[in-house]
Design a protein around this motif. Structure first.
Motif, short mmCIF file in Angstrom:
data_model
loop_
_atom_site.label_atom_id
_atom_site.label_comp_id
_atom_site.label_asym_id
_atom_site.label_seq_id
_atom_site.Cartn_x
_atom_site.Cartn_y
_atom_site.Cartn_z
N ASP A 76 0.84 -1.20 0.00
CA ASP A 76 0.00 0.00 0.00
C ASP A 76 0.87 1.25 0.00
O ASP A 76 0.50 2.28 -0.56
N ILE A 166 -0.87 7.00 2.68
CA ILE A 166 -1.78 5.95 2.20
C ILE A 166 -3.23 6.38 2.43
O ILE A 166 -4.08 6.23 1.56
N GLU A 170 -6.12 6.85 -0.35
CA GLU A 170 -7.38 6.10 -0.29
C GLU A 170 -8.57 7.05 -0.32
O GLU A 170 -9.56 6.80 -1.02
#
Length: 197
Positions: A76, A166, A170
C-alpha cells in the motif's frame, strides 16, 4: 481497524531491518544479518484512528531483486531507504522507485524517502541532506526524512508519514470513484428523459 501493508526497500546494509526493529521493539541490533524477508506487525493510533501495520522488510541483495515486483504489487505504501554514507545506495532508490511506478502504473504512489545513519560522523557523509530533499521533491507526493535507526531519531515519523500518505490516497480514490458514480447516474437520468410531441 484499518490495515496497511508497508514495504521497506533499499540496498543491503542501509538499515531497513534496524529501522523496523526500532519501530516495533524499540531496540537496536548491533550485528548485521542480511535479510531475505521479514514480516512484522504493529498496531498504532494515528490521528485518533487505530491502524494495524504489516511491515515487510525486504532483501537488499541483487539476487532477490526479481522478488521486488511481488512486494510492490502487495504494498500500500513504500519506505525507500539509503545510507547517507554510501552514494551507490542513493542511486539504488532511484531505480527502485522507477520499478514501483512501473508496477503500480502510476506516479501517484505513497512513498517516504529515508536517508539513514545520520548518527555517524559528519565527515563520513557522502550524500547531502539537500540531495535527498531535492530527489523527494522531484517524485510526486514523496516525503523525505533523515533518520538514525541506532538513536531512534525520526523513526516513528517515517512510519507515520507513510500511513498518512496511504490514507490520503485512499480518500482521494474514494472521492474520485464517488464523483464518477454521481456523474454516471446524472448522465443516465438525463439520457432517460424523452420529449413527447
Amino acid at each position: 481497524m484499518r490495515h496497511f501493508k508497508i514495504i521497506l526497500m533499499g540496498a543491503g546494509g542501509v538499515g531497513k531491518t534496524s529501522m523496523t526493529t526500532q519501530f516495533v521493539t524499540e531496540k537496536f541490533e548491533e550485528t548485521y544479518e542480511p535479510t531475505i524477508e521479514e514480516i512484522h506487525r504493529k498496531t498504532i493510533t494515528l490521528d485518533g484512528e487505530q491502524c494495524m501495520l504489516e511491515l515487510i522488510d525486504t532483501a537488499g541483495m541483487d539476487q532477490f531483486s526479481q522478488m521486488r515486483d511481488l512486494y510492490i504489487r502487495k504494498g500500500d505504501g513504500f519506505i525507500l531507504v539509503y545510507s547517507i554514507i554510501d552514494p551507490t545506495t542513493f542511486e539504488d532508490v532511484k531505480s527502485i522507485r522507477e520499478q514501483i511506478v512501473r508496477n503500480k502504473l502510476s506516479e501517484q504512489v505513497p512513498i517516504v524517502l529515508v536517508g539513514n545513519k545520520r548518527d555517524l560522523a559528519e565527515h563520513e557523509r557522502a550524500v547531502e541532506e539537500e540531495d535527498g530533499g531535492q530527489l523527494a521533491k522531484r517524485w510526486s507526493h514523496c516525503r523525505f526524512v533523515e533518520t538514525s535507526a541506532r538513536e531512534h531519531h525520526e523513526v516513528e515519523e517515517v512510519f507515520a508519514h507513510v500511513v498518512r500518505q496511504i490514507m490520503e490516497f485512499e480518500n482521494f480514490r474514494k472521492n474520485r470513484v464517488s464523483a464518477l458514480h454521481k456523474e454516471a447516474s446524472r448522465r443516465k437520468r438525463s439520457s432517460g428523459k424523452c420529449c413527447v410531441m
